[in-house]
Write an enzyme that holds these catalytic residues in place. Structure first.
Site: not given
Ligand code: VGL
Ligand code: ZN
Length: 209
Positions: A155, A110, A13
């Site tokens: 994540c 995702k 991410d």
């Molecule tokens: C994430 C919160 C919501 C992350 C993704 O990538 O850590 N955290 N969506």
């Protein structure tokens, strides 16, 4: 630690919304980019993940008329509610522009099911819906995964924990991650890695090997 053909780099991410000025900015989130760019040439197998939510996603506070960073109960259990972020097709959902991603074999998107969040690259937050990543890695004969990216305490943490459950030797490269850090979540993540036998290393352990 010299990566070999049984090792994979999982880049979690590294998207604009998790970098400064993004919708769910992780402090210093952009600082992981040069560190990760130094690592990529060491790995033959690289997987990127991309948080990729439909508008009105169940993890968005706005969907429930609630405050961001509050919690609610969804059908699979407790869920933190976030500001709207990483909406499919938005600039915020793009990878950081400086992230060198050409070597990545696979991009796992995702959080696409409207009613289920997905922190982990392996399983969604209901803990049963698979992304297919475990099967992919096994098909490539991967034995060990190195986790980097954002956010360390969400994540990256859930991905590393599931990687262990999926029987991969699991390493987190700490200086290639940054944390959101609410309610002690960064220290909790480190404590969990220690408990589970997830190794924590510095990027120089790989880049100078
Ligand atoms: C994430 C919160 C919501 C992350 C993704 O990538 O850590 N955290 N969506
Ligand atoms: Zn998300």
């Amino acid at each position: 630690m010299t990566p070999n053909q049984h090792d994979a780099l999982l880049i979690i991410d590294v998207q604009n919304d998790f970098c400064p000025n993004g919708a769910l900015a992780v402090p210093e989130g952009d600082q992981v980019v040069p560190v990760i760019n130094q690592l990529t040439s060491r790995f033959q197998t690289i997987v990127l993940t991309q948080d990729w939510h439909p508008a009105g996603h169940a993890s968005f506070a706005s969907t429930h008329g609630a405050e961001p960073f509050s919690t609610t109960t969804l059908h699979y259990g407790e869920q933190t509610l976030w500001p709207d972020h990483c909406v499919q097709g938005s600039d915020g959902a793009e990878f950081h522009q400086q992230l060198q991603s050409n070597g990545a074999a696979l991009i796992i998107r995702k959080g696409m099911h409207p009613g289920i969040d997905s922190y982990s690259a392996f399983f969604e937050n209901d803990k049963t819906t698979s992304t297919g990543l475990g099967g992919y890695l096994r098909a490539q004969n991967i034995k060990r995964v190195f986790c980097v990216g954002l956010a360390y305490d969400y994540c990256v943490r859930f991905t590393a924990e599931d990687a262990m459950k999926e029987q991969f030797d699991t390493v987190v490269i700490k200086d290639a991650c940054r944390a959101i850090d609410m309610n002690n979540s960064a220290a909790d993540a480190t404590g969990s890695f220690d408990d589970l036998g997830i190794a924590m290393i510095h990027s120089s352990d790989v880049t100078t090997s």
